[in-house]
Design an enzyme around this catalytic site. Structure first.
Site, short mmCIF file in Angstrom:
data_model
loop_
_atom_site.label_atom_id
_atom_site.label_comp_id
_atom_site.label_asym_id
_atom_site.label_seq_id
_atom_site.Cartn_x
_atom_site.Cartn_y
_atom_site.Cartn_z
N GLU A 107 0.86 -1.19 0.00
CA GLU A 107 0.00 0.00 0.00
C GLU A 107 0.89 1.24 0.00
OE1 GLU A 107 -2.56 1.54 -0.59
OE2 GLU A 107 -4.22 1.16 0.74
N ASP A 108 0.38 2.34 -0.54
CA ASP A 108 1.14 3.59 -0.48
C ASP A 108 1.02 4.23 0.90
OD1 ASP A 108 -1.57 4.16 -0.86
OD2 ASP A 108 -1.24 5.66 -2.41
N ASP A 111 -4.42 5.42 5.91
CA ASP A 111 -5.03 6.62 6.47
C ASP A 111 -6.09 6.17 7.47
OD1 ASP A 111 -5.74 9.32 6.77
OD2 ASP A 111 -7.08 9.29 5.05
N PHE A 159 -2.27 15.94 4.31
CA PHE A 159 -2.49 15.33 3.01
C PHE A 159 -1.18 15.34 2.23
CE2 PHE A 159 -4.04 14.36 -1.15
CZ PHE A 159 -5.01 13.40 -0.87
N ARG A 172 1.48 12.65 -8.76
CA ARG A 172 2.00 11.28 -8.56
C ARG A 172 3.47 11.15 -8.96
NH1 ARG A 172 -2.24 7.73 -7.35
NH2 ARG A 172 -4.21 8.10 -8.43
P1 IMP Z 1 -7.62 4.41 3.88
O1 IMP Z 1 -8.52 3.36 3.34
O2 IMP Z 1 -8.36 5.55 4.53
O3 IMP Z 1 -6.52 3.88 4.76
O4 IMP Z 1 -6.95 5.14 2.65
C1 IMP Z 1 -6.12 4.49 1.78
C2 IMP Z 1 -6.02 5.19 0.45
O5 IMP Z 1 -6.47 6.56 0.49
C3 IMP Z 1 -4.58 5.25 0.04
O6 IMP Z 1 -4.21 4.09 -0.66
C4 IMP Z 1 -4.52 6.49 -0.80
O7 IMP Z 1 -4.84 6.19 -2.15
C5 IMP Z 1 -5.58 7.41 -0.23
N1 IMP Z 1 -4.98 8.38 0.72
C6 IMP Z 1 -5.11 8.41 2.06
N2 IMP Z 1 -4.40 9.43 2.60
C7 IMP Z 1 -3.81 10.07 1.56
C8 IMP Z 1 -2.91 11.21 1.47
O8 IMP Z 1 -2.51 11.86 2.46
N3 IMP Z 1 -2.52 11.54 0.22
C9 IMP Z 1 -2.90 10.87 -0.90
N4 IMP Z 1 -3.72 9.80 -0.86
C10 IMP Z 1 -4.17 9.41 0.36
MG MG Z 2 -5.42 7.96 -4.13
#
Ligand code: IMP
Ligand code: MG
Length: 180
Positions: A107-108, A111, A159, A172
């Site tokens: 995963e990148d 959040d 963010f 990106r």
């Molecule tokens: P989660 O499901 O809330 O953990 O979010 C995961 C996905 O939301 C990541 O794989 C990102 O694509 C996107 N995301 C969450 N936070 C950020 C951020 O700070 N910048 C860019 N993308 C984010």
């Molecule tokens: Mg995204």
């Protein structure tokens, strides 16, 4: 640094949070840790979640000095915060054989953790021999029922963009990670 900044056109970022050099060093160390974790008999499948992980996966697999396969998944975003479907929809699913394999989901950024909380049980149901999570960034806003084994950086709750991460599909391609 200036090389990266020229890619922004007139779009502004607030500050660079992780430089290209910091990312390179951390990814190299993570690759070594992953390689060391698996024995010679492991059947390693590195499974990147698109699109955000594409650059990280490309660099990470080159730092893992052992045999492995690479594949990708595209999971739908869970969309409106008000909608809670309980599962993620897989928009692209290679249906790679999981049975008996050692899968690392890449995963990148974690959040809210919602994506992984929903995806992990779906992938676990395919009976991999092992299933681990590797994320470049973790905001530590939540504890996952299956916590990431490999975390690049504990990220500030801002963010972030760059190195695969986007804001409305922009940024990106930045070689560093910045906050907007
Ligand atoms: P989660 O499901 O809330 O953990 O979010 C995961 C996905 O939301 C990541 O794989 C990102 O694509 C996107 N995301 C969450 N936070 C950020 C951020 O700070 N910048 C860019 N993308 C984010
Ligand atoms: Mg995204």
């Amino acid at each position: 640094m200036t090389q990266g900044l020229t890619r922004l056109g007139d779009q502004k970022i607030a500050r660079i949070v992780y430089s290209e050099e910091e990312i390179r060093a951390r990814v190299a160390a993570m690759g070594e840790e992953i390689a060391a974790h698996y024995g010679p008999d492991a059947d390693l499948l590195v499974l990147g979640l698109l699109k955000g992980s594409f650059i990280f996966v490309a660099d990470l697999v080159r730092a893992i000095d052992r045999p492995l396969h690479v594949d990708f998944l595209v999971a739908s975003s869970y969309g409106n915060a008000t909608v809670s479907s309980g599962t993620v929809r897989l928009l692209y699913d290679p249906e790679a054989e999981f049975e008996g394999r050692d899968v690392v989901i890449v995963e990148d950024i974690i959040d809210s953790g919602t994506t992984l909380e929903r995806l992990v049980p779906m992938l676990q149901a395919r009976n991999p021999r092992s299933l681990e999570i590797c994320t470049l960034l973790h905001k530590r806003l939540t504890t996952l029922s299956r916590e990431a084994r490999w975390v690049g950086f504990d990220a500030p709750s801002e963010f972030l963009v760059g190195y695969g991460l986007d804001y409305s599909e922009n940024f990106r391609h930045l070689p560093y990670i910045a906050s907007l």
